[in-house]
Design a protein around this motif. Structure first.
Motif, PDB file in Angstrom:
ATOM      1  N   ASP A 155      13.052  13.981  28.806  1.00  0.00           N
ATOM      2  CA  ASP A 155      12.988  14.049  27.349  1.00  0.00           C
ATOM      3  C   ASP A 155      11.564  14.203  26.822  1.00  0.00           C
ATOM      4  O   ASP A 155      11.370  14.293  25.604  1.00  0.00           O
ATOM      5  CB  ASP A 155      13.616  12.792  26.735  1.00  0.00           C
ATOM      6  N   ALA A 156      10.591  14.231  27.706  1.00  0.00           N
ATOM      7  CA  ALA A 156       9.195  14.397  27.276  1.00  0.00           C
ATOM      8  C   ALA A 156       8.971  15.817  26.761  1.00  0.00           C
ATOM      9  O   ALA A 156       9.677  16.758  27.166  1.00  0.00           O
ATOM     10  CB  ALA A 156       8.253  14.117  28.441  1.00  0.00           C
ATOM     11  N   PRO A 157       8.000  16.003  25.890  1.00  0.00           N
ATOM     12  CA  PRO A 157       7.656  17.366  25.472  1.00  0.00           C
ATOM     13  C   PRO A 157       7.280  18.218  26.678  1.00  0.00           C
ATOM     14  O   PRO A 157       6.708  17.719  27.647  1.00  0.00           O
ATOM     15  CB  PRO A 157       6.457  17.151  24.539  1.00  0.00           C
ATOM     16  N   ARG A 158       7.581  19.495  26.615  1.00  0.00           N
ATOM     17  CA  ARG A 158       7.268  20.395  27.724  1.00  0.00           C
ATOM     18  C   ARG A 158       5.808  20.826  27.723  1.00  0.00           C
ATOM     19  O   ARG A 158       5.293  21.266  28.761  1.00  0.00           O
ATOM     20  CB  ARG A 158       8.174  21.628  27.675  1.00  0.00           C
ATOM     21  N   PHE A 159       5.161  20.704  26.585  1.00  0.00           N
ATOM     22  CA  PHE A 159       3.781  21.178  26.473  1.00  0.00           C
ATOM     23  C   PHE A 159       2.861  20.034  26.044  1.00  0.00           C
ATOM     24  O   PHE A 159       3.328  18.958  25.657  1.00  0.00           O
ATOM     25  CB  PHE A 159       3.705  22.353  25.499  1.00  0.00           C
ATOM     26  N   ALA A 160       1.569  20.258  26.130  1.00  0.00           N
ATOM     27  CA  ALA A 160       0.574  19.218  25.888  1.00  0.00           C
ATOM     28  C   ALA A 160       0.810  18.510  24.551  1.00  0.00           C
ATOM     29  O   ALA A 160       1.081  19.153  23.537  1.00  0.00           O
ATOM     30  CB  ALA A 160      -0.818  19.831  25.937  1.00  0.00           C
ATOM     31  N   PHE A 161       0.699  17.166  24.594  1.00  0.00           N
ATOM     32  CA  PHE A 161       0.938  16.385  23.384  1.00  0.00           C
ATOM     33  C   PHE A 161       0.013  15.171  23.335  1.00  0.00           C
ATOM     34  O   PHE A 161      -0.378  14.641  24.378  1.00  0.00           O
ATOM     35  CB  PHE A 161       2.403  15.942  23.310  1.00  0.00           C
ATOM     36  N   PRO A 162      -0.347  14.722  22.117  1.00  0.00           N
ATOM     37  CA  PRO A 162      -1.181  13.521  21.990  1.00  0.00           C
ATOM     38  C   PRO A 162      -0.406  12.292  22.440  1.00  0.00           C
ATOM     39  O   PRO A 162       0.787  12.167  22.184  1.00  0.00           O
ATOM     40  CB  PRO A 162      -1.498  13.451  20.489  1.00  0.00           C
ATOM     41  N   ALA A 163      -1.097  11.383  23.112  1.00  0.00           N
ATOM     42  CA  ALA A 163      -0.484  10.145  23.592  1.00  0.00           C
ATOM     43  C   ALA A 163      -1.423   8.987  23.315  1.00  0.00           C
ATOM     44  O   ALA A 163      -2.542   9.174  22.841  1.00  0.00           O
ATOM     45  CB  ALA A 163      -0.196  10.255  25.091  1.00  0.00           C
ATOM     46  N   ALA A 164      -0.954   7.775  23.621  1.00  0.00           N
ATOM     47  CA  ALA A 164      -1.776   6.567  23.438  1.00  0.00           C
ATOM     48  C   ALA A 164      -2.351   6.499  22.029  1.00  0.00           C
ATOM     49  O   ALA A 164      -3.549   6.271  21.832  1.00  0.00           O
ATOM     50  CB  ALA A 164      -2.889   6.514  24.475  1.00  0.00           C
ATOM     51  N   GLY A 165      -1.487   6.711  21.038  1.00  0.00           N
ATOM     52  CA  GLY A 165      -1.924   6.633  19.658  1.00  0.00           C
ATOM     53  C   GLY A 165      -2.941   7.695  19.279  1.00  0.00           C
ATOM     54  O   GLY A 165      -3.785   7.472  18.407  1.00  0.00           O
ATOM     55  N   GLY A 166      -2.860   8.854  19.927  1.00  0.00           N
ATOM     56  CA  GLY A 166      -3.772   9.952  19.620  1.00  0.00           C
ATOM     57  C   GLY A 166      -5.110   9.881  20.330  1.00  0.00           C
ATOM     58  O   GLY A 166      -5.993  10.703  20.073  1.00  0.00           O
ATOM     59  N   ARG A 167      -5.257   8.934  21.259  1.00  0.00           N
ATOM     60  CA  ARG A 167      -6.536   8.786  21.970  1.00  0.00           C
ATOM     61  C   ARG A 167      -6.599   9.569  23.266  1.00  0.00           C
ATOM     62  O   ARG A 167      -7.648   9.651  23.910  1.00  0.00           O
ATOM     63  CB  ARG A 167      -6.796   7.304  22.266  1.00  0.00           C
ATOM     64  N   LEU A 168      -5.479  10.151  23.691  1.00  0.00           N
ATOM     65  CA  LEU A 168      -5.382  10.807  24.992  1.00  0.00           C
ATOM     66  C   LEU A 168      -4.481  12.027  24.857  1.00  0.00           C
ATOM     67  O   LEU A 168      -3.517  12.019  24.088  1.00  0.00           O
ATOM     68  CB  LEU A 168      -4.776   9.830  26.016  1.00  0.00           C
ATOM     69  N   LEU A 169      -4.785  13.085  25.592  1.00  0.00           N
ATOM     70  CA  LEU A 169      -3.918  14.257  25.650  1.00  0.00           C
ATOM     71  C   LEU A 169      -3.139  14.221  26.955  1.00  0.00           C
ATOM     72  O   LEU A 169      -3.734  14.150  28.030  1.00  0.00           O
ATOM     73  CB  LEU A 169      -4.742  15.539  25.575  1.00  0.00           C
ATOM     74  N   GLU A 170      -1.818  14.245  26.878  1.00  0.00           N
ATOM     75  CA  GLU A 170      -0.979  14.350  28.070  1.00  0.00           C
ATOM     76  C   GLU A 170      -0.581  15.814  28.245  1.00  0.00           C
ATOM     77  O   GLU A 170      -0.090  16.454  27.311  1.00  0.00           O
ATOM     78  CB  GLU A 170       0.272  13.477  27.957  1.00  0.00           C
ATOM     79  N   ILE A 171      -0.809  16.341  29.452  1.00  0.00           N
ATOM     80  CA  ILE A 171      -0.541  17.752  29.743  1.00  0.00           C
ATOM     81  C   ILE A 171       0.514  17.811  30.843  1.00  0.00           C
ATOM     82  O   ILE A 171       0.201  17.732  32.037  1.00  0.00           O
ATOM     83  CB  ILE A 171      -1.823  18.480  30.179  1.00  0.00           C
ATOM     84  N   PRO A 172       1.788  17.937  30.481  1.00  0.00           N
ATOM     85  CA  PRO A 172       2.846  17.936  31.497  1.00  0.00           C
ATOM     86  C   PRO A 172       2.768  19.169  32.402  1.00  0.00           C
ATOM     87  O   PRO A 172       2.274  20.227  32.006  1.00  0.00           O
ATOM     88  CB  PRO A 172       4.135  17.968  30.668  1.00  0.00           C
ATOM     89  N   ILE A 173       3.293  19.011  33.606  1.00  0.00           N
ATOM     90  CA  ILE A 173       3.426  20.145  34.514  1.00  0.00           C
ATOM     91  C   ILE A 173       4.394  21.159  33.897  1.00  0.00           C
ATOM     92  O   ILE A 173       5.381  20.801  33.265  1.00  0.00           O
ATOM     93  CB  ILE A 173       3.942  19.665  35.888  1.00  0.00           C
ATOM     94  N   SER A 174       4.115  22.432  34.094  1.00  0.00           N
ATOM     95  CA  SER A 174       4.872  23.486  33.427  1.00  0.00           C
ATOM     96  C   SER A 174       6.326  23.540  33.882  1.00  0.00           C
ATOM     97  O   SER A 174       6.630  23.456  35.079  1.00  0.00           O
ATOM     98  CB  SER A 174       4.221  24.844  33.673  1.00  0.00           C
ATOM     99  N   THR A 175       7.193  23.683  32.900  1.00  0.00           N
ATOM    100  CA  THR A 175       8.619  23.859  33.145  1.00  0.00           C
ATOM    101  C   THR A 175       9.135  24.992  32.276  1.00  0.00           C
ATOM    102  O   THR A 175       8.527  25.347  31.265  1.00  0.00           O
ATOM    103  CB  THR A 175       9.420  22.584  32.808  1.00  0.00           C
ATOM    104  N   LEU A 176      10.263  25.520  32.674  1.00  0.00           N
ATOM    105  CA  LEU A 176      10.946  26.550  31.905  1.00  0.00           C
ATOM    106  C   LEU A 176      12.314  26.019  31.519  1.00  0.00           C
ATOM    107  O   LEU A 176      13.021  25.448  32.356  1.00  0.00           O
ATOM    108  CB  LEU A 176      11.093  27.821  32.739  1.00  0.00           C
ATOM    109  N   SER A 177      12.673  26.169  30.252  1.00  0.00           N
ATOM    110  CA  SER A 177      13.972  25.703  29.776  1.00  0.00           C
ATOM    111  C   SER A 177      14.994  26.830  29.908  1.00  0.00           C
ATOM    112  O   SER A 177      14.837  27.892  29.307  1.00  0.00           O
ATOM    113  CB  SER A 177      13.868  25.256  28.319  1.00  0.00           C
TER     114      SER A 177
END
Length: 275
Positions: A155-177
């Motif tokens: 259920d996580a976003p497929r693309f980079a998103f702010p995390a930890a209250g906007g203090r960190l960028l999470e960059i998930p491994i690439s997936t195709l829906s």
């Protein structure tokens, strides 16, 4: 383009077959394999990010310095490839701080990124992203938005998103829906399992159809078909680890030429995060 720098016997799937007390007596192949990767990257004029275990850096400091000297980004993979799901907050905090400090001391460069062993950050331990931000990291690439028996946060976003209250960028491994289900197209065993044509098609679809940058990973041991075999493995583990190792070098070479690649810290806006 990213590389998870660990030796063949340090993978999570071998935890019940290779004790950490045995690591020192096992023939290391990581430095020779990283050298092959550096040559591949140099031939293709590609720069990448090397998520490196602290214990590997401690044993091979000249390798780490060479990675940085050749213009690649150095990032943290934790100390001994311990999954975050096996650590409490205190142990995790010590692990990520110790590793970052060592990598920076060896390389003389700032370490901005982190990748959890076996992508072991998910819905049940998102506190780890807060700890990374507190420790001074600017980004993480530790989540895979798929269903998997060992990891995944579908259920996580497929693309980079702010995390930890906007203090960190999470960059998930690439997936195709596809048909409402996410499929990994970002590397590892999936890249060895699928025909290369599928991986190329999927990444092109990300770039052109969704206007997104892909994030790809592989390990030094994946280009080493001659690595020592670990005995006593189950059928699934043996299949996943050793599948198509002999084809990996040529597939990575094709991937490097078929797409434009760069370091994580230059592709994604990581400098907008951190303390």
């Amino acid at each position: 383009m990213t590389v998870d720098v660990e030796d063949y016997y340090q993978v999570s799937a071998f935890e019940s077959h290779v004790e950490k007390s045995q690591w020192a007596s096992m023939p290391s192949r990581v430095e020779a394999n990283v050298e092959k990767i550096l040559q591949l990257f140099d031939d293709a004029e590609v720069k990448g990010t090397f998520f490196t275990l602290g214990c590997v850096a401690n044993s091979h400091p000249s390798m780490v310095r060479k990675i940085v000297a050749q213009g690649h980004e150095l990032a943290s993979h934790g100390w001994e490839h311990i999954r975050v799901t096996q650590q409490d907050r205190g142990a995790f905090r010590e692990d990520i701080s110790r590793t970052r400090s060592l990598l920076e001391d060896i390389s003389g460069t700032a370490v901005l990124g982190y990748r959890a062993a076996s992508y072991s950050i998910g819905a049940d331990n998102l506190w780890a992203l807060d700890e990374l931000a507190e420790a001074g990291y600017q980004y993480s690439s530790s989540i895979v938005p798929i269903h998997h028996d060992h990891y995944g946060m579908p259920d996580a976003p497929r693309f980079a998103f702010p995390a930890a209250g906007g203090r960190l960028l999470e960059i998930p491994i690439s997936t195709l829906s596809i048909a409402g289900r996410n499929f990994n197209c970002g590397g590892g065993g999936w890249f060895r399992l699928y025909p290369y044509a599928f991986s190329r098609w999927a990444l092109k679809r990300l770039n052109t159809g969704e206007s997104q940058s892909g994030i790809f990973y592989f390990h030094p041991w994946e280009i080493d078909a001659d690595q020592p075999r670990i005995s006593g493995l189950g059928l699934k583990t043996r299949f996943r680890h050793y599948l198509n190792l002999g084809r990996m070098h040529s597939r990575v070479k094709s991937l490097l030429s078929d797409f434009e690649w760069d370091r994580v810290d230059r592709v994604f806006p990581v400098n907008e995060y951190g303390q």
